[in-house]
Design an enzyme around this catalytic site. Structure first.
Site, PDB file in Angstrom:
ATOM      1  N   LYS A 219       0.854  -1.190   0.000  1.00 31.27           N
ATOM      2  CA  LYS A 219       0.000   0.000   0.000  1.00 31.27           C
ATOM      3  C   LYS A 219       0.887   1.237   0.000  1.00 31.27           C
ATOM      4  O   LYS A 219       1.451   1.616   1.009  1.00 31.27           O
ATOM      5  CB  LYS A 219      -0.913   0.033   1.235  1.00 31.27           C
ATOM      6  CG  LYS A 219      -2.054   1.014   1.039  1.00 31.27           C
ATOM      7  CD  LYS A 219      -2.440   1.767   2.280  1.00 31.27           C
ATOM      8  CE  LYS A 219      -1.521   2.853   2.684  1.00 31.27           C
ATOM      9  NZ  LYS A 219      -1.470   4.048   1.813  1.00 31.27           N
ATOM     10  N   PRO A 220       1.043   1.857  -1.179  1.00 30.79           N
ATOM     11  CA  PRO A 220       1.859   3.071  -1.224  1.00 30.79           C
ATOM     12  C   PRO A 220       1.122   4.239  -0.569  1.00 30.79           C
ATOM     13  O   PRO A 220      -0.089   4.178  -0.370  1.00 30.79           O
ATOM     14  CB  PRO A 220       2.044   3.317  -2.727  1.00 30.79           C
ATOM     15  CG  PRO A 220       0.897   2.636  -3.386  1.00 30.79           C
ATOM     16  CD  PRO A 220       0.476   1.496  -2.488  1.00 30.79           C
TER      17      PRO A 220
ATOM     18  N   GLU B 289      10.267  16.236  15.046  1.00 34.63           N
ATOM     19  CA  GLU B 289      10.760  16.110  13.679  1.00 34.63           C
ATOM     20  C   GLU B 289      10.204  17.279  12.851  1.00 34.63           C
ATOM     21  O   GLU B 289       8.991  17.490  12.817  1.00 34.63           O
ATOM     22  CB  GLU B 289      10.249  14.775  13.123  1.00 34.63           C
ATOM     23  CG  GLU B 289      11.169  14.140  12.144  1.00 34.63           C
ATOM     24  CD  GLU B 289      10.698  12.753  11.713  1.00 34.63           C
ATOM     25  OE1 GLU B 289       9.628  12.294  12.117  1.00 34.63           O
ATOM     26  OE2 GLU B 289      11.441  12.133  10.938  1.00 34.63           O
TER      27      GLU B 289
ATOM     28  N   GLU C  12      10.082   1.216  10.391  1.00 35.65           N
ATOM     29  CA  GLU C  12      11.048   2.299  10.159  1.00 35.65           C
ATOM     30  C   GLU C  12      10.306   3.585  10.480  1.00 35.65           C
ATOM     31  O   GLU C  12       9.506   4.059   9.675  1.00 35.65           O
ATOM     32  CB  GLU C  12      11.505   2.317   8.699  1.00 35.65           C
ATOM     33  CG  GLU C  12      12.255   1.085   8.255  1.00 35.65           C
ATOM     34  CD  GLU C  12      13.609   0.943   8.922  1.00 35.65           C
ATOM     35  OE1 GLU C  12      14.051   1.893   9.612  1.00 35.65           O
ATOM     36  OE2 GLU C  12      14.215  -0.115   8.774  1.00 35.65           O
TER      37      GLU C  12
ATOM     38  N   ARG D 140      18.594  17.743   1.561  1.00 31.54           N
ATOM     39  CA  ARG D 140      18.228  16.706   0.605  1.00 31.54           C
ATOM     40  C   ARG D 140      16.754  16.380   0.792  1.00 31.54           C
ATOM     41  O   ARG D 140      16.256  16.345   1.922  1.00 31.54           O
ATOM     42  CB  ARG D 140      19.065  15.447   0.845  1.00 31.54           C
ATOM     43  CG  ARG D 140      18.851  14.379  -0.204  1.00 31.54           C
ATOM     44  CD  ARG D 140      19.796  13.220   0.023  1.00 31.54           C
ATOM     45  NE  ARG D 140      19.383  12.436   1.173  1.00 31.54           N
ATOM     46  CZ  ARG D 140      18.924  11.189   1.112  1.00 31.54           C
ATOM     47  NH1 ARG D 140      18.844  10.560  -0.034  1.00 31.54           N
ATOM     48  NH2 ARG D 140      18.581  10.542   2.201  1.00 31.54           N
TER      49      ARG D 140
HETATM   50  P1  ADP Z   1       4.326  10.321   6.951  1.00 32.50           P
HETATM   51  O1  ADP Z   1       4.877  11.181   8.022  1.00 32.50           O
HETATM   52  O2  ADP Z   1       5.342   9.691   6.061  1.00 32.50           O
HETATM   53  O3  ADP Z   1       3.133  10.895   6.230  1.00 32.50           O
HETATM   54  P2  ADP Z   1       2.488   8.376   8.001  1.00 32.50           P
HETATM   55  O4  ADP Z   1       2.835   7.485   9.125  1.00 32.50           O
HETATM   56  O5  ADP Z   1       1.348   9.303   8.170  1.00 32.50           O
HETATM   57  O6  ADP Z   1       3.846   9.091   7.712  1.00 32.50           O
HETATM   58  O7  ADP Z   1       2.223   7.575   6.676  1.00 32.50           O
HETATM   59  C1  ADP Z   1       3.053   6.552   6.194  1.00 32.50           C
HETATM   60  C2  ADP Z   1       2.210   5.491   5.518  1.00 32.50           C
HETATM   61  O8  ADP Z   1       1.336   4.912   6.461  1.00 32.50           O
HETATM   62  C3  ADP Z   1       1.335   6.003   4.387  1.00 32.50           C
HETATM   63  O9  ADP Z   1       1.240   4.995   3.392  1.00 32.50           O
HETATM   64  C4  ADP Z   1      -0.008   6.184   5.083  1.00 32.50           C
HETATM   65  O10 ADP Z   1      -1.063   6.111   4.158  1.00 32.50           O
HETATM   66  C5  ADP Z   1      -0.002   5.006   6.024  1.00 32.50           C
HETATM   67  N1  ADP Z   1      -0.858   5.169   7.204  1.00 32.50           N
HETATM   68  C6  ADP Z   1      -1.239   6.306   7.816  1.00 32.50           C
HETATM   69  N2  ADP Z   1      -2.063   6.073   8.834  1.00 32.50           N
HETATM   70  C7  ADP Z   1      -2.235   4.718   8.909  1.00 32.50           C
HETATM   71  C8  ADP Z   1      -2.973   3.827   9.753  1.00 32.50           C
HETATM   72  N3  ADP Z   1      -3.721   4.262  10.772  1.00 32.50           N
HETATM   73  N4  ADP Z   1      -2.892   2.509   9.507  1.00 32.50           N
HETATM   74  C9  ADP Z   1      -2.126   2.040   8.500  1.00 32.50           C
HETATM   75  N5  ADP Z   1      -1.399   2.815   7.683  1.00 32.50           N
HETATM   76  C10 ADP Z   1      -1.439   4.141   7.860  1.00 32.50           C
END
Ligand code: ADP
Length: 482
Positions: free
Chosen positions: A179-180, A386, A255, A283
């Site tokens: 899931k991107p 962050e 990560e 970067r």
């Molecule tokens: P970033 O700071 O990189 O936006 P996120 O943790 O919000 O970090 O998102 C990273 C990934 O996790 C994305 O693919 C996002 O769609 C997914 N994501 C965000 N919330 C959830 C959740 N509650 N459950 C599963 N995946 C999630």
């Protein structure tokens, strides 16, 4: 709609077929430089998620039994395809994510390398064989694929975050549902289409794009057929996924966030330090979990280094990532810009000085001025949170002990950078830092051949290196009396 540089499927990929979401909904993917429409992709439902896992489960045994060399060949062929389309993929990434084109090109090389590296590792899955210490029996330890995996990737490195998970998972013999990030799904869709053309068997990789990550991930996390989740993203979401993983005692790789300190000692070489600092901070427009978040500079070098950094920051060019000479593209969305402004204002309210930038840029897109702050007190929020943007805060320290204490005073433990000409000091300070990775006199250290990952609340597990494949393997030990 903007013309994309290469053919990108916009449907879900399930069981070897591209298909629309069961609810028929679509999500707009836009360019963060001007909010123009790039594509309308499928918005998966929970039902689609289950169908994707069904396909991964159906393909699991055959893929696990596929000869390692065959798995290796598929990854290698995908590496070649990615490199053959390097320019087009780089442009696609800049369009959906915003980073300057030169950086997208560098990411193609870096991201493709995970495919090549794990194509090589795929054929070297070893194991261990020995004699029981008490004698009279053979001990054999063999790794085997852990099973269907859910891979969730963030938007900041659309190619590398996908290949860093797909490479080792496929090399180990796992089938996956990937899931991107909702903001940047196009690169993953393009790469999976390349894998398909390279001979990917049906069901081995399934792609879900969705407007709500949890809508599709939650049912999968609760499904006993899923055996592993690998996530890159914020610590906040990582914690939610760890909770969801607990009932089924699901294997996890996490990560998560970082708050990298960048330590500069009086004896550092100034040219080296400025180069490393600019890379570590700017970067990806500062949107990296490894980005230097706090600059801790020893008093004796602080004034000169600050002046040199001011010159370097003044030379940065803000603009569309596709424009020639641009070094600072847009941030991914308005919230990220707002956070940069908020953390800058907080630091200023506590006594910091703004030497460059400090404000959001007006107009379309989500731009932040490259910002340099001096005299930042250690209690400023930017030292703990962050920032994920082009803001470089400098805090001065006097002694090595003080620097180490400040560096470790965070819940995170991903990366640290240090600049010094004294390699004995470098070794001593490195050993005292509570992080998974340290760059010494260098500002970028990620490499497919190295184990990437953190300690403390920066995560669990490692990606890349000879260690990366182990995240997708279980071990089976057998004992045979002789
Ligand atoms: P970033 O700071 O990189 O936006 P996120 O943790 O919000 O970090 O998102 C990273 C990934 O996790 C994305 O693919 C996002 O769609 C997914 N994501 C965000 N919330 C959830 C959740 N509650 N459950 C599963 N995946 C999630």
């Amino acid at each position: 709609m903007t013309q994309l540089p290469l053919d990108v499927p916009t449907d879900l990929f399930i069981g070897g077929e591209w298909r629309a979401a069961s609810g028929g909904d679509r999500i707009d993917v836009t360019d963060p430089a001007d909010d123009s429409l790039l594509a309308r992709i499928a918005d998966a439902t929970a039902e689609d998620a289950t169908a994707a896992l069904d396909a991964a489960v159906a393909a699991k045994q055959e893929w696990a039994e596929t000869a390692p060399r065959t798995r290796s060949d598929l990854l290698r062929a995908t590496f070649e395809a990615v490199m053959d389309s390097a320019d087009e993929l780089a442009l696609l990434m800049t369009l959906e994510m915003g980073k300057p084109l030169a950086e997208s090109k560098a990411e193609v090389t870096y991201g493709a390398e995970f495919l090549r590296w794990f194509s090589e590792e795929a054929a070297r899955v070893g194991g261990r064989h020995g004699v029981r210490p008490e004698g009279g029996a053979d001990m054999v330890v063999r790794p085997y694929p852990v099973g269907p995996c859910l891979l969730i990737t963030p938007w900041n490195f659309p190619l590398a975050m996908a290949t860093r998970k797909l490479g080792p998972a496929l090399a180990a013999g796992c089938t996956v549902v990937i899931k991107p990030a909702t903001l940047t799904p196009l690169t993953t869709l393009a790469v999976v289409a390349m894998m398909e053309r390279a001979g990917l068997p049906a069901g081995v990789v399934n792609v879900l794009t969705s407007s709500s990550a949890s809508k599709v991930s939650k049912p999968l996390m609760a499904d006993p057929r899923l055996r592993k989740v690998s996530f890159t993203g914020s610590t906040e979401v990582g914690r939610i996924l760890l909770e969801q993983a607990a009932p089924k005692v699901l294997r996890t790789s996490m990560e998560l966030g970082g708050n990298a300190p960048f330590l500069v000692f009086d004896d550092a070489d100034l040219d080296t330090t400025v180069t490393a600092a600019m890379q570590a901070k700017f970067r990806n427009v500062g949107q990296a979990c490894t980005a230097a978040n706090r600059f801790l500079v020893q008093r004796g070098i602080a004034e000169e280094l600050t002046a040199r950094l001011k010159d370097a920051v003044d030379e940065l060019v803000v603009g569309r990532g596709t424009d020639e000479g641009v070094t600072i593209g847009p941030l991914v969305d308005d919230d990220t810009v707002a956070k940069c402004v908020e953390l800058t204002e907080d630091a200023v309210s506590r006594g910091a000085k703004v030497l460059c930038g400090g404000e959001a840029v007006d107009g379309p897109g989500h731009f932040m001025q490259p910002t340099l702050l001096s005299d930042v007190p250690p209690d400023a929020r930017i030292c703990a949170e962050e920032v994920f943007g082009p803001v470089l805060p400098i805090t001065v320290f006097d002694t090595e002990e003080e620097a180490i204490a400040m560096a470790n005073d965070t819940e995170f433990g991903l990366t640290s950078y240090l600049c010094t000409s004294d390699m004995v000091r470098a070794r001593r300070v490195t050993d005292a830092l509570e992080v998974g990775m340290v760059g010494i006199n260098i500002g970028v250290l990620s490499n497919a051949a190295a184990p990437f990952g953190g300690v403390k609340q920066s995560g669990l597990g490692r990606e890349g290196g000879v260690e990366g494949i182990a995240e997708y393997q279980a071990l089976r030990y057998t004992l045979t009396p002789l």
